[in-house]
Design a protein around this motif. Structure first.
Motif, PDB file in Angstrom:
ATOM      1  N   ALA A  61       9.943  -8.698 -13.545  1.00  0.00           N
ATOM      2  CA  ALA A  61       9.500  -7.398 -13.031  1.00  0.00           C
ATOM      3  C   ALA A  61      10.685  -6.698 -12.388  1.00  0.00           C
ATOM      4  O   ALA A  61      11.578  -7.346 -11.827  1.00  0.00           O
ATOM      5  CB  ALA A  61       8.373  -7.578 -12.021  1.00  0.00           C
ATOM      6  N   VAL A  62      10.667  -5.388 -12.464  1.00  0.00           N
ATOM      7  CA  VAL A  62      11.783  -4.589 -11.941  1.00  0.00           C
ATOM      8  C   VAL A  62      11.264  -3.641 -10.859  1.00  0.00           C
ATOM      9  O   VAL A  62      10.137  -3.151 -10.938  1.00  0.00           O
ATOM     10  CB  VAL A  62      12.468  -3.807 -13.091  1.00  0.00           C
ATOM     11  CG1 VAL A  62      11.504  -2.821 -13.746  1.00  0.00           C
ATOM     12  CG2 VAL A  62      13.719  -3.069 -12.613  1.00  0.00           C
ATOM     13  N   CYS A  63      12.074  -3.421  -9.842  1.00  0.00           N
ATOM     14  CA  CYS A  63      11.787  -2.352  -8.877  1.00  0.00           C
ATOM     15  C   CYS A  63      12.982  -1.398  -8.838  1.00  0.00           C
ATOM     16  O   CYS A  63      14.098  -1.771  -9.205  1.00  0.00           O
ATOM     17  CB  CYS A  63      11.489  -2.912  -7.488  1.00  0.00           C
ATOM     18  SG  CYS A  63      12.831  -3.843  -6.741  1.00  0.00           S
ATOM     19  N   GLY A  64      12.736  -0.176  -8.449  1.00  0.00           N
ATOM     20  CA  GLY A  64      13.811   0.805  -8.296  1.00  0.00           C
ATOM     21  C   GLY A  64      14.206   1.510  -9.576  1.00  0.00           C
ATOM     22  O   GLY A  64      15.115   2.331  -9.579  1.00  0.00           O
ATOM     23  N   ALA A  65      13.545   1.185 -10.681  1.00  0.00           N
ATOM     24  CA  ALA A  65      13.970   1.757 -11.958  1.00  0.00           C
ATOM     25  C   ALA A  65      12.842   2.530 -12.647  1.00  0.00           C
ATOM     26  O   ALA A  65      12.740   2.546 -13.867  1.00  0.00           O
ATOM     27  CB  ALA A  65      14.497   0.656 -12.883  1.00  0.00           C
ATOM     28  N   GLY A  66      11.993   3.180 -11.845  1.00  0.00           N
ATOM     29  CA  GLY A  66      10.903   3.966 -12.413  1.00  0.00           C
ATOM     30  C   GLY A  66      10.035   4.470 -11.283  1.00  0.00           C
ATOM     31  O   GLY A  66      10.357   4.280 -10.113  1.00  0.00           O
ATOM     32  N   THR A  67       8.911   5.079 -11.638  1.00  0.00           N
ATOM     33  CA  THR A  67       8.039   5.610 -10.590  1.00  0.00           C
ATOM     34  C   THR A  67       7.286   4.502  -9.864  1.00  0.00           C
ATOM     35  O   THR A  67       6.823   4.692  -8.739  1.00  0.00           O
ATOM     36  CB  THR A  67       7.021   6.600 -11.192  1.00  0.00           C
ATOM     37  OG1 THR A  67       6.352   5.938 -12.274  1.00  0.00           O
ATOM     38  CG2 THR A  67       7.708   7.849 -11.709  1.00  0.00           C
ATOM     39  N   THR A  68       7.126   3.359 -10.529  1.00  0.00           N
ATOM     40  CA  THR A  68       6.545   2.185  -9.867  1.00  0.00           C
ATOM     41  C   THR A  68       7.335   0.963 -10.339  1.00  0.00           C
ATOM     42  O   THR A  68       8.072   1.032 -11.325  1.00  0.00           O
ATOM     43  CB  THR A  68       5.072   1.955 -10.267  1.00  0.00           C
ATOM     44  OG1 THR A  68       5.029   1.567 -11.648  1.00  0.00           O
ATOM     45  CG2 THR A  68       4.227   3.196 -10.054  1.00  0.00           C
ATOM     46  N   ALA A  69       7.146  -0.142  -9.635  1.00  0.00           N
ATOM     47  CA  ALA A  69       7.642  -1.415 -10.161  1.00  0.00           C
ATOM     48  C   ALA A  69       6.884  -1.705 -11.452  1.00  0.00           C
ATOM     49  O   ALA A  69       5.763  -1.245 -11.636  1.00  0.00           O
ATOM     50  CB  ALA A  69       7.403  -2.524  -9.147  1.00  0.00           C
ATOM     51  N   SER A  70       7.506  -2.473 -12.363  1.00  0.00           N
ATOM     52  CA  SER A  70       6.816  -2.757 -13.625  1.00  0.00           C
ATOM     53  C   SER A  70       7.315  -4.053 -14.232  1.00  0.00           C
ATOM     54  O   SER A  70       8.404  -4.531 -13.918  1.00  0.00           O
ATOM     55  CB  SER A  70       7.010  -1.602 -14.610  1.00  0.00           C
ATOM     56  OG  SER A  70       8.381  -1.441 -14.896  1.00  0.00           O
ATOM     57  N   ALA A  98       0.824  -1.210   0.000  1.00  0.00           N
ATOM     58  CA  ALA A  98       0.000   0.000   0.000  1.00  0.00           C
ATOM     59  C   ALA A  98       0.860   1.263   0.000  1.00  0.00           C
ATOM     60  O   ALA A  98       0.452   2.307  -0.499  1.00  0.00           O
ATOM     61  CB  ALA A  98      -0.937  -0.002   1.210  1.00  0.00           C
ATOM     62  N   ASN A  99       2.077   1.152   0.558  1.00  0.00           N
ATOM     63  CA  ASN A  99       2.982   2.306   0.552  1.00  0.00           C
ATOM     64  C   ASN A  99       3.537   2.555  -0.857  1.00  0.00           C
ATOM     65  O   ASN A  99       3.783   3.686  -1.244  1.00  0.00           O
ATOM     66  CB  ASN A  99       4.123   2.072   1.553  1.00  0.00           C
ATOM     67  CG  ASN A  99       4.959   3.308   1.779  1.00  0.00           C
ATOM     68  OD1 ASN A  99       4.422   4.372   2.064  1.00  0.00           O
ATOM     69  ND2 ASN A  99       6.265   3.186   1.615  1.00  0.00           N
ATOM     70  N   ALA A 100       3.734   1.466  -1.614  1.00  0.00           N
ATOM     71  CA  ALA A 100       4.147   1.568  -3.028  1.00  0.00           C
ATOM     72  C   ALA A 100       5.413   2.377  -3.240  1.00  0.00           C
ATOM     73  O   ALA A 100       5.501   3.204  -4.145  1.00  0.00           O
ATOM     74  CB  ALA A 100       3.002   2.132  -3.881  1.00  0.00           C
ATOM     75  N   ASP A 101       6.405   2.103  -2.405  1.00  0.00           N
ATOM     76  CA  ASP A 101       7.708   2.724  -2.652  1.00  0.00           C
ATOM     77  C   ASP A 101       8.291   2.101  -3.932  1.00  0.00           C
ATOM     78  O   ASP A 101       8.288   0.890  -4.078  1.00  0.00           O
ATOM     79  CB  ASP A 101       8.641   2.449  -1.463  1.00  0.00           C
ATOM     80  CG  ASP A 101       9.913   3.275  -1.542  1.00  0.00           C
ATOM     81  OD1 ASP A 101      10.106   4.119  -0.662  1.00  0.00           O
ATOM     82  OD2 ASP A 101      10.708   3.095  -2.498  1.00  0.00           O
ATOM     83  N   PRO A 102       8.776   2.946  -4.850  1.00  0.00           N
ATOM     84  CA  PRO A 102       9.258   2.390  -6.127  1.00  0.00           C
ATOM     85  C   PRO A 102      10.421   1.411  -5.953  1.00  0.00           C
ATOM     86  O   PRO A 102      10.633   0.554  -6.808  1.00  0.00           O
ATOM     87  CB  PRO A 102       9.722   3.623  -6.909  1.00  0.00           C
ATOM     88  CG  PRO A 102       9.235   4.810  -6.181  1.00  0.00           C
ATOM     89  CD  PRO A 102       8.885   4.405  -4.778  1.00  0.00           C
ATOM     90  N   ALA A 103      11.181   1.535  -4.868  1.00  0.00           N
ATOM     91  CA  ALA A 103      12.345   0.666  -4.678  1.00  0.00           C
ATOM     92  C   ALA A 103      12.025  -0.573  -3.854  1.00  0.00           C
ATOM     93  O   ALA A 103      12.884  -1.423  -3.668  1.00  0.00           O
ATOM     94  CB  ALA A 103      13.474   1.447  -4.000  1.00  0.00           C
ATOM     95  N   ALA A 104      10.810  -0.696  -3.340  1.00  0.00           N
ATOM     96  CA  ALA A 104      10.469  -1.828  -2.484  1.00  0.00           C
ATOM     97  C   ALA A 104      10.373  -3.127  -3.296  1.00  0.00           C
ATOM     98  O   ALA A 104      10.056  -3.092  -4.483  1.00  0.00           O
ATOM     99  CB  ALA A 104       9.150  -1.566  -1.762  1.00  0.00           C
TER     100      ALA A 104
END
Lengths: 290, 168
Positions: free
Chosen positions: A215-224, A117-123
């Motif tokens: 899927a990637v995290c930390g490389a944009g405004t959200t994971a994708s 729910a926090n949706a930190d892009p790097a999480a």
């Protein structure tokens, strides 16, 4: 640094929590493990008048075998997920990613629902639920709905949750037989936020990948999800040429941010490198390559 | 609405209570209200680990918890480790291995290590290094800390742990 002036309400049931959220709306924020929210409060990046503490709602913390999937209550602590034999067996990607979240004392309090729910892009967890194609169960006094992971993350720290809605359960499909996974991330120090990380979930049949999710995290405004890289691996397999092409496709697909930890270019390069590492690791674990 | 409320809890086996406003962090409650100043406050946002205490059997950052959330909790702080003048085995090992210099991080190091060792009976030296990176020390360079915690894990679990230096 101290949190701003606020009040804390402590509902003892989900119904009571939903009623409080409905009553207070934008004024209130749910408090799960607090491992991200308390620092955000201290830095005044979040200034709710009211926190609705979910920690006394015992029936939001569970890990259940539900046949084709595992149902995880939103208030389940990360450490419980890390230690769960069911998760290790049926969703090894989720287990491996959990061990890479921060440090043990943080995982003792932090929850899966809070992180999503926090949706930190790097999480880590957003990338995991995208790769596992989880569904997120959301409740409010208006009723219940299910949101596919792919539709949940909208922007930095922003999700599809309405102000009166609470994430209550994560539906994690069991990994199919013949599947393999890997979660890799790079951080400057162990336990720091990842500069970038990759979740790979790949199903093999006769050594050929039949279902590839990256899927990637930390490389944009959200994971994708990295669909171009997925298609290359699915079409061309896990040989060195295909992995190289997939790495390049992944690197050009992401749009990372620059900050004091790493430049956008470096994160883009890391994304490509880690696609290679994650795909190789998953293929090795499946016994497809040595 | 934001008036202080009474928080009752157990600290090191002793039933205690005090008043806390909702915004008060648990670390500040321990120190300023209950007078348990053994718990140190460093970064106040969960990074440094100095404020780590044991709450209901697991190590947590007391700066990332509100005091009112500790209602009914069973808490162990550094003051609860020694038995009178007799130091806790981990404290003795910290002393023997020179695992502290200024001592500011030490309470958090001790509580972090106790949970780390209790959580895993098959720790490697690398696991201990990773686990103890949850708490920051700016004096020792960690060498003594890793040695002390490794020796403690051997005592608790009754089996030797291979050191990297054993490789020659």
């Amino acid at each position: 640094m101290k949190p701003p002036l606020l009040d804390i309400l402590t509902p003892s049931s989900l119904a009571e929590a939903l009623s409080l959220l409905s009553e207070h709306g934008d004024e209130a924020r749910p408090l799960a493990g607090g491992q991200s929210l308390v620092p955000l409060l201290n830095f005044r990046m979040s200034r709710p008048a009211i926190l609705i503490d979910l920690n006394q709602i015992a029936d939001l913390a569970y890990i259940k075998d539900a046949g084709d999937y595992i149902a995880i209550g939103a208030m389940t602590r990360e450490r419980s997920i890390e230690d769960s034999d069911l998760v290790r067996k049926e969703a090894p990607l989720l287990q491996e990613a959990t061990t890479q979240i921060a440090h043990l004392p943080i995982r003792n309090r932090g929850t899966i629902g809070g992180s999503l729910a926090n949706a930190d892009p790097a999480a880590e967890y957003p990338a995991v639920v995208l790769a596992l194609e989880c569904e997120l169960v959301v409740q409010s006094v208006r009723g219940e709905r299910r949101i596919k992971a792919a539709a949940f993350f909208e922007d930095v720290l922003t999700t599809a949750l309405e102000p009166d809605e609470l994430l209550t359960e994560i539906i994690v499909p069991k990994a199919p037989s013949g599947s393999s996974s890997a979660f890799v991330e790079i951080a400057r120090r162990h336990g720091d936020f990842a500069l970038a990380g990759i979740a790979a979930q790949i199903t093999f049949a006769n050594s050929a990948p039949t279902d590839v999710r990256l899927a990637v995290c930390g490389a944009g405004t959200t994971a994708s999800r990295l669909t171009a890289a997925e298609e290359i691996i699915q079409r061309d397999g896990v040989g060195p040429e295909a992995i190289k092409a997939a790495s390049e496709a992944a690197a050009s697909a992401v749009d990372p941010m620059s900050d004091l930890h790493a430049s956008a270019d470096y994160r883009r390069r890391l994304t490509g490198v880690m696609i290679g590492q994650a795909v190789e690791k998953a293929a090795q674990r499946a016994g497809v390559i040595s | 609405m934001k008036a202080p409320r009474k928080v009752s809890l157990t600290v090191n086996g002793e039933a205690l209570s005090g008043e806390a406003s909702p915004r008060m962090l648990f670390a500040d409650f321990l120190r300023d209200v209950l007078g348990k100043t053994g718990t140190h406050v460093g970064c106040e946002h969960g990074v440094c680990g100095a404020c780590t205490v044991i709450v209901d059997d697991v190590a947590v950052r007391s700066c990332l918890m509100f005091a009112v959330q500790a209602e009914g909790a069973d808490v162990k702080t550094v003051e609860g480790l020694a038995d009178g003048e007799e130091l806790h085995p981990l404290q003795k090992l910290f002393s023997e291995h020179r695992a502290l210099q200024c001592g500011y991080c030490t309470p958090g190091m001790l509580m972090t290590a106790i949970d780390l060792v209790a959580s895993n009976n098959a720790l490697s030296e690398q696991d201990i290094k990773v686990g103890m990176s949850a708490a920051l020390c700016r004096c020792t360079g960690y060498d003594g800390i890793v040695k002390a915690v490794t020796a403690y894990a051997e005592q608790v679990h009754g089996k030797p742990i291979k050191r990297e230096s054993d490789n020659g």
